[in-house]
Design an enzyme around this catalytic site. Structure first.
Site, PDB file in Angstrom:
ATOM      1  N   HIS A   1       0.831  -1.200   0.000  1.00  0.00           N
ATOM      2  CA  HIS A   1       0.000   0.000   0.000  1.00  0.00           C
ATOM      3  C   HIS A   1       0.866   1.252   0.000  1.00  0.00           C
ATOM      4  CE1 HIS A   1      -3.728  -2.152   1.936  1.00  0.00           C
ATOM      5  NE2 HIS A   1      -3.376  -2.660   0.784  1.00  0.00           N
TER       6      HIS A   1
ATOM      7  N   TYR B   1      -8.308   4.124   8.811  1.00  0.00           N
ATOM      8  CA  TYR B   1      -8.363   4.421  10.247  1.00  0.00           C
ATOM      9  C   TYR B   1      -9.511   5.408  10.459  1.00  0.00           C
ATOM     10  CZ  TYR B   1      -3.663   2.439  11.012  1.00  0.00           C
ATOM     11  OH  TYR B   1      -2.569   1.603  11.111  1.00  0.00           O
TER      12      TYR B   1
ATOM     13  N   PRO C   1      -1.188  -0.743  19.281  1.00  0.00           N
ATOM     14  CA  PRO C   1      -1.090  -1.181  17.877  1.00  0.00           C
ATOM     15  C   PRO C   1      -1.521  -0.137  16.843  1.00  0.00           C
ATOM     16  CG  PRO C   1      -2.892  -2.314  18.997  1.00  0.00           C
ATOM     17  CD  PRO C   1      -2.163  -1.537  20.048  1.00  0.00           C
TER      18      PRO C   1
ATOM     19  N   LYS D   1       3.639  -0.578  14.907  1.00  0.00           N
ATOM     20  CA  LYS D   1       5.093  -0.470  15.066  1.00  0.00           C
ATOM     21  C   LYS D   1       5.756  -1.665  15.762  1.00  0.00           C
ATOM     22  CE  LYS D   1       6.107   3.232  13.063  1.00  0.00           C
ATOM     23  NZ  LYS D   1       5.656   2.533  11.861  1.00  0.00           N
TER      24      LYS D   1
ATOM     25  N   TYR E   1       4.955   6.500   9.909  1.00  0.00           N
ATOM     26  CA  TYR E   1       4.218   5.267   9.620  1.00  0.00           C
ATOM     27  C   TYR E   1       5.055   4.302   8.777  1.00  0.00           C
ATOM     28  CZ  TYR E   1       0.130   2.303   9.271  1.00  0.00           C
ATOM     29  OH  TYR E   1      -0.742   1.248   9.395  1.00  0.00           O
TER      30      TYR E   1
HETATM   31  P1  RFL Z   1       6.480 -12.070  20.526  1.00  0.00           P
HETATM   32  O1  RFL Z   1       5.901 -12.053  19.147  1.00  0.00           O
HETATM   33  O2  RFL Z   1       5.561 -11.980  21.657  1.00  0.00           O
HETATM   34  O3  RFL Z   1       7.361 -13.382  20.627  1.00  0.00           O
HETATM   35  C1  RFL Z   1       7.861 -13.840  21.855  1.00  0.00           C
HETATM   36  C2  RFL Z   1       8.084 -15.327  21.746  1.00  0.00           C
HETATM   37  O4  RFL Z   1       8.681 -15.778  22.982  1.00  0.00           O
HETATM   38  C3  RFL Z   1       8.026 -16.955  23.392  1.00  0.00           C
HETATM   39  N1  RFL Z   1       8.173 -17.093  24.853  1.00  0.00           N
HETATM   40  C4  RFL Z   1       9.011 -17.958  25.441  1.00  0.00           C
HETATM   41  N2  RFL Z   1       9.882 -18.853  24.928  1.00  0.00           N
HETATM   42  C5  RFL Z   1      10.591 -19.611  25.808  1.00  0.00           C
HETATM   43  N3  RFL Z   1      10.441 -19.516  27.158  1.00  0.00           N
HETATM   44  C6  RFL Z   1       9.588 -18.642  27.704  1.00  0.00           C
HETATM   45  N4  RFL Z   1       9.448 -18.559  29.034  1.00  0.00           N
HETATM   46  C7  RFL Z   1       8.828 -17.805  26.836  1.00  0.00           C
HETATM   47  N5  RFL Z   1       7.891 -16.841  27.040  1.00  0.00           N
HETATM   48  C8  RFL Z   1       7.516 -16.416  25.813  1.00  0.00           C
HETATM   49  C9  RFL Z   1       6.591 -16.770  22.939  1.00  0.00           C
HETATM   50  O5  RFL Z   1       5.892 -18.012  22.855  1.00  0.00           O
HETATM   51  C10 RFL Z   1       6.774 -16.095  21.600  1.00  0.00           C
HETATM   52  O6  RFL Z   1       6.869 -17.033  20.544  1.00  0.00           O
HETATM   53  O7  RFL Z   1       7.558 -10.895  20.710  1.00  0.00           O
HETATM   54  P2  RFL Z   1       8.538 -10.181  19.683  1.00  0.00           P
HETATM   55  O8  RFL Z   1       9.360 -11.188  18.939  1.00  0.00           O
HETATM   56  O9  RFL Z   1       9.199  -9.132  20.463  1.00  0.00           O
HETATM   57  O10 RFL Z   1       7.582  -9.508  18.583  1.00  0.00           O
HETATM   58  C11 RFL Z   1       6.723  -8.453  18.916  1.00  0.00           C
HETATM   59  C12 RFL Z   1       5.485  -8.482  18.009  1.00  0.00           C
HETATM   60  O11 RFL Z   1       4.910  -9.764  18.064  1.00  0.00           O
HETATM   61  C13 RFL Z   1       4.461  -7.417  18.426  1.00  0.00           C
HETATM   62  O12 RFL Z   1       5.108  -6.225  18.775  1.00  0.00           O
HETATM   63  C14 RFL Z   1       3.459  -7.134  17.294  1.00  0.00           C
HETATM   64  O13 RFL Z   1       2.575  -8.212  17.121  1.00  0.00           O
HETATM   65  C15 RFL Z   1       2.668  -5.848  17.597  1.00  0.00           C
HETATM   66  N6  RFL Z   1       1.636  -5.570  16.603  1.00  0.00           N
HETATM   67  C16 RFL Z   1       1.952  -4.991  15.399  1.00  0.00           C
HETATM   68  N7  RFL Z   1       3.233  -4.694  15.108  1.00  0.00           N
HETATM   69  C17 RFL Z   1       3.545  -4.190  13.873  1.00  0.00           C
HETATM   70  O14 RFL Z   1       4.721  -3.885  13.640  1.00  0.00           O
HETATM   71  N8  RFL Z   1       2.602  -4.006  12.898  1.00  0.00           N
HETATM   72  C18 RFL Z   1       1.287  -4.296  13.135  1.00  0.00           C
HETATM   73  O15 RFL Z   1       0.460  -4.167  12.223  1.00  0.00           O
HETATM   74  C19 RFL Z   1       0.919  -4.772  14.422  1.00  0.00           C
HETATM   75  N9  RFL Z   1      -0.366  -5.070  14.691  1.00  0.00           N
HETATM   76  C20 RFL Z   1       0.301  -5.885  16.871  1.00  0.00           C
HETATM   77  C21 RFL Z   1      -0.685  -5.623  15.886  1.00  0.00           C
HETATM   78  C22 RFL Z   1      -0.082  -6.462  18.080  1.00  0.00           C
HETATM   79  C23 RFL Z   1      -1.409  -6.745  18.307  1.00  0.00           C
HETATM   80  N10 RFL Z   1      -1.765  -7.339  19.530  1.00  0.00           N
HETATM   81  C24 RFL Z   1      -1.968  -8.732  19.601  1.00  0.00           C
HETATM   82  C25 RFL Z   1      -1.473  -6.593  20.710  1.00  0.00           C
HETATM   83  C26 RFL Z   1      -2.012  -5.907  16.114  1.00  0.00           C
HETATM   84  C27 RFL Z   1      -2.387  -6.449  17.339  1.00  0.00           C
HETATM   85  C28 RFL Z   1      -3.842  -6.717  17.585  1.00  0.00           C
HETATM   86  C1  PHB Z   2      -3.428  -5.343  11.215  1.00  0.00           C
HETATM   87  O1  PHB Z   2      -3.631  -5.516  10.008  1.00  0.00           O
HETATM   88  O2  PHB Z   2      -3.485  -6.268  12.024  1.00  0.00           O
HETATM   89  C2  PHB Z   2      -3.125  -3.978  11.709  1.00  0.00           C
HETATM   90  C3  PHB Z   2      -3.041  -2.932  10.817  1.00  0.00           C
HETATM   91  C4  PHB Z   2      -2.752  -1.651  11.295  1.00  0.00           C
HETATM   92  C5  PHB Z   2      -2.583  -1.448  12.648  1.00  0.00           C
HETATM   93  C6  PHB Z   2      -2.662  -2.512  13.541  1.00  0.00           C
HETATM   94  C7  PHB Z   2      -2.936  -3.787  13.074  1.00  0.00           C
HETATM   95  O3  PHB Z   2      -2.331  -0.194  13.096  1.00  0.00           O
END
Ligand code: RFL
Ligand code: PHB
Length: 420
Positions: free
Chosen positions: A99, A228, A321, A325, A413
């Site tokens: 996009h 958004y 979220p 980021k 962004y």
């Molecule tokens: P993760 O992905 O949580 O991975 C951590 C891993 O560690 C494991 N773990 C363990 N392993 C061994 N021993 C233990 N005791 C452990 N405890 C935990 C877990 O099982 C897991 O596999 O952390 P990491 O790698 O730092 O990555 C961070 C991202 O996952 C997170 O910041 C994003 O998902 C945030 N986020 C978004 N980020 C973006 O850049 N773009 C997005 O569009 C975006 N959308 C989002 C999001 C997060 C969301 N939620 C769920 C809050 C949308 C949502 C709804």
């Molecule tokens: C997503 O597609 O999950 C998503 C997109 C934009 C955001 C957060 C999550 O700001």
């Protein structure tokens, strides 16, 4: 500046992996013990592998579980570029949607923020986090990397002493790995952050007074780019996973229960919040195949290093979220640490490792700032009255009519440059 493009040039993986070597006290030895196979841990493992640095990844969940857990969707241009450099972008380049902007909708009207024009050609990719995980795990294992899935009881030992190590249980047995360094990539609830003694760390945190209810729906795209939406009923976001599967979110109360949100109520709310004044746009609905509620918080742990332990990604910082980021920050931490470790094991010295925390915290705080800005701009805050809501609308009006404001949003962004 050793930017992302230079990561991995040195070393090239020529050295034999040493993770099988025996350490002291009969333990396995590795150079870098990585806790967690999320975006942070897997990116770090892939980068270290390219530098010829040994690493073992310990993951508490099964491969199947990490490859199916729904989370992020937006990849910054720099994350896409890094995937290309690491040779793990082939499926993403075929399946992602790229996009060149987003829509900000308020007062029943949409306003496009043109990233390509405002940032000199930068775009974002829509590609699910669990697809990134699948690509990273497959590449790492194929190239001889080691991930232990379904381990339990991971504990960080002797961080203050001469023999830092990880102890854990796998396949019923107790194990230990001696490490030069430990990378805490275990997300917000993992053990790494807590292994830093309390007096040695400061935690800044805020839980926001709203949550997101997210759905996956089998439906065609309603909007060509992410939309958004600010409305009197609260925030809504139209995102996508593929031309056939859409990801949508609505702001709900923090104590809301998903059981109180049958599909019909979600669609009614999404329709009402995203409605356009002239009626010339329609939300396309379809079967809801998944739904869940996530809370929203901002959190930063300072410092991100304690002796041989480095924190990466959500283990060190969480951003709401709304700015998309979190995953991208996790990847940037991994790039910074990998470059520091490559310098340490090569001839580059320890300058970069010494500044790891400072470099990553600067980026994290900027991401917190941007994500909080987007969140405050678009959500209905239960504590706000008519005055604050009018100011919010004035902010939206300014943002979507000033070139300078649009350029600021766009550059944040698509992702600020990696600097160290
Ligand atoms: P993760 O992905 O949580 O991975 C951590 C891993 O560690 C494991 N773990 C363990 N392993 C061994 N021993 C233990 N005791 C452990 N405890 C935990 C877990 O099982 C897991 O596999 O952390 P990491 O790698 O730092 O990555 C961070 C991202 O996952 C997170 O910041 C994003 O998902 C945030 N986020 C978004 N980020 C973006 O850049 N773009 C997005 O569009 C975006 N959308 C989002 C999001 C997060 C969301 N939620 C769920 C809050 C949308 C949502 C709804
Ligand atoms: C997503 O597609 O999950 C998503 C997109 C934009 C955001 C957060 C999550 O700001």
């Amino acid at each position: 500046m050793p930017g992302p493009g230079r990561a991995g040039r040195r070393g090239g993986g020529a050295r034999r992996p040493k993770w099988f070597a025996r350490g002291g006290r009969g333990a396995t030895r590795t150079q870098v013990g990585i806790i967690g196979a999320g975006p942070a841990g897997l990116t770090l493992a892939l980068l270290l592998q390219r530098h010829g640095i040994d690493a073992v990844v310990l993951e508490s969940r099964s491969r199947q579980e990490i490859e199916t857990t729904l989370r992020a969707g937006v990849l910054e241009q720099a994350t896409v570029d890094l995937m290309g450099e690491l040779g793990v972008a082939e499926r993403m380049m075929r399946q992602a949607q790229f996009h060149g902007g987003i829509e900000i909708r308020f007062g029943g009207r949409g306003h496009r923020i043109d990233f390509v024009r405002l940032t000199g050609g930068r775009r974002i990719a829509l590609y699910a986090q669990h697809e990134v995980i699948k690509d990273f795990v497959a590449a790492l294992l194929e190239r001889g990397g080691r991930i232990e899935f379904s381990v339990s009881g991971v504990a960080l030992r002797d961080l203050d002493g001469a023999h830092p190590r990880l102890s854990y249980r796998a396949e019923g047995g107790a194990r230990e790995i001696d490490c030069d360094f430990i990378a805490g990539c275990d997300g917000f609830h993992g053990p790494s952050r807590a292994a830093i003694p309390e007096p040695a760390r400061t935690e800044h945190g805020q839980v926001l007074p709203f949550s997101w209810l997210g759905i996956l729906a089998q439906a065609p795209l309603s909007s060509p780019e992410l939309c958004y939406t600010h409305s009197d009923r609260g925030f809504a976001l139209l995102s996508t996973r593929s031309p056939e599967i859409q990801r949508m979110y609505i702001q709900v109360d923090p104590d809301d229960d998903v059981a109180a949100w049958p599909d019909a109520r979600i669609w009614e709310e999404l329709r009402a919040r995203t409605a356009v004044g002239d009626g010339g746009w329609r939300l396309i609905e379809g079967p809801v195949v998944q739904k869940g509620i996530v809370d929203m918080r901002a959190f930063v742990c300072d410092p991100m290093r304690y002796g041989p332990l480095f924190l990466l990604g959500d283990a060190a910082h969480i951003v709401p979220p709304t700015g998309a980021k979190g995953l991208n920050l996790a990847v940037a931490d991994a790039q910074t640490l990998a470059a520091g470790l490559a310098a340490h094991y090569g001839s580059g010295g320890d300058g970069l490792l010494g500044r790891y925390s400072e470099i990553c915290l600067r980026r994290a705080w900027r991401a917190v700032r941007f994500s909080m800005f987007m969140t405050r701009l678009l959500h209905r805050d239960p504590a706000h009255g008519p005055m604050e809501r009018r100011v919010q609308l004035a902010e939206l009006d300014y943002l979507t009519s000033s070139e300078a404001a649009m350029a600021s949003l766009a550059e944040n962004y698509v992702g600020l440059p990696l600097q160290w």
